[in-house]
Design an enzyme around this catalytic site. Sequence first.
Site, PDB file in Angstrom:
ATOM      1  N   HIS A 157       0.854  -1.178   0.000  1.00 30.28           N
ATOM      2  CA  HIS A 157       0.000   0.000   0.000  1.00 30.28           C
ATOM      3  C   HIS A 157       0.892   1.230   0.000  1.00 30.28           C
ATOM      4  O   HIS A 157       1.957   1.235   0.649  1.00 30.28           O
ATOM      5  CB  HIS A 157      -0.896   0.048   1.237  1.00 30.28           C
ATOM      6  CG  HIS A 157      -1.893  -1.064   1.310  1.00 30.28           C
ATOM      7  ND1 HIS A 157      -2.650  -1.462   0.233  1.00 30.28           N
ATOM      8  CD2 HIS A 157      -2.266  -1.868   2.350  1.00 30.28           C
ATOM      9  CE1 HIS A 157      -3.448  -2.450   0.594  1.00 30.28           C
ATOM     10  NE2 HIS A 157      -3.229  -2.723   1.877  1.00 30.28           N
ATOM     11  N   ALA A 187      -6.175  -5.474  -5.996  1.00 30.91           N
ATOM     12  CA  ALA A 187      -6.096  -6.627  -5.093  1.00 30.91           C
ATOM     13  C   ALA A 187      -7.283  -6.609  -4.139  1.00 30.91           C
ATOM     14  O   ALA A 187      -7.875  -5.546  -3.869  1.00 30.91           O
ATOM     15  CB  ALA A 187      -4.791  -6.598  -4.304  1.00 30.91           C
ATOM     16  N   ILE A 188      -7.623  -7.785  -3.626  1.00 33.94           N
ATOM     17  CA  ILE A 188      -8.739  -7.936  -2.692  1.00 33.94           C
ATOM     18  C   ILE A 188      -8.282  -8.782  -1.510  1.00 33.94           C
ATOM     19  O   ILE A 188      -7.658  -9.828  -1.692  1.00 33.94           O
ATOM     20  CB  ILE A 188      -9.948  -8.614  -3.367  1.00 33.94           C
ATOM     21  CG1 ILE A 188     -10.485  -7.731  -4.496  1.00 33.94           C
ATOM     22  CG2 ILE A 188     -11.058  -8.904  -2.350  1.00 33.94           C
ATOM     23  CD1 ILE A 188     -11.565  -8.406  -5.323  1.00 33.94           C
ATOM     24  N   CYS A 223       0.892 -10.958  -3.614  1.00 33.09           N
ATOM     25  CA  CYS A 223      -0.126 -12.007  -3.478  1.00 33.09           C
ATOM     26  C   CYS A 223       0.411 -13.387  -3.823  1.00 33.09           C
ATOM     27  O   CYS A 223      -0.347 -14.288  -4.173  1.00 33.09           O
ATOM     28  CB  CYS A 223      -1.345 -11.679  -4.355  1.00 33.09           C
ATOM     29  SG  CYS A 223      -2.132 -10.114  -3.893  1.00 33.09           S
TER      30      CYS A 223
END
Length: 235
Positions: free
Chosen positions: A96, A164-165, A195
Site C-alpha cells: 500500500h 487486489a482484494i 499475493c
Amino acid sequence: MSRDVRNDLSFSFLPKNGSNPVDWKISDELVDYETALAEMDARVEGIISGEANEMVWLLEHPPLYTAGKRADDSDLVAPDRFPVYRTGRGGQHTYHGPGQRVAYVMLDLKRRHQDVRAFVAALEAWLINTLWHYHIRGERREDRVGVWVQRPERGKDIEDKVAAIGIRLRRWVTFHGISFNVEPDLEHFSGIVPCGVQDHGVTSLVDLGIPVTMAENDSVLRAEFEKIFGQTSAA
C-alpha cells in the site's frame, strides 16, 4: 479460465428494505495503517451492535507492506524497505502507498447475502465495472483473487494485476477490502511477491495510459459501487 462479470446480475448485493445508505468516507491525507485498523475495528463493532451504518472508507497509506493469513515469509523480498504489518485479512503479501486507492468495505452481509465467495465476486465486479468506464477490460481468474489486465503489447499471455482484494469477516460484517492502483510507484511492489504470484506483474491506470486523478476515479468507484451494493451517503 476468465469470466466476464460486468453484466452478471447475480453479483448484486443490494441491501434489504429499510437499510440505511452506506456511509461513503474519503480521507484526503495519508492515514497511518494502525490508525486505520483501529478505526475500522471500531466501526465494525458499531455495525454489529446496530449503532453504526455500513461504511466504505477510501484512503491512501504511506508506503508499507501487509501480510495476510496465507503469507509466505519467503515472498517478503525486502523486509527492511518499508514497515511490514501482519493482519488478519485473507490473502498474502501486498503493498500500500500513495497513488493507490484503498477502500475498506464494512458491510453487514446479514442485511444482504450471506455468501463470502459471492461477496468477493461482487467486489471483483465492482472493480471490473470501474475499469470498463475507461474502456479497459479487467478480468477475474478462478485461481487468483483480484482483477487482471492482459498486456499483449508486452508478449503472449502476459497480464498484470491492477487491483487486489483481501477481506475478513466478523459476525458476517466485512472489513479490509480492496486496493486499486491509480498511480502508485510500481517499483515499490518489487519488495514483495505480490499475493504470492511470481509469473505476472502489477500495473495501474496511469501505467495503462489513463491519466486520471484520484478524485476523478473516486467518483467512478462510487457510481459503480452503488449499482451493485446500493445507495451511499457522504460521511
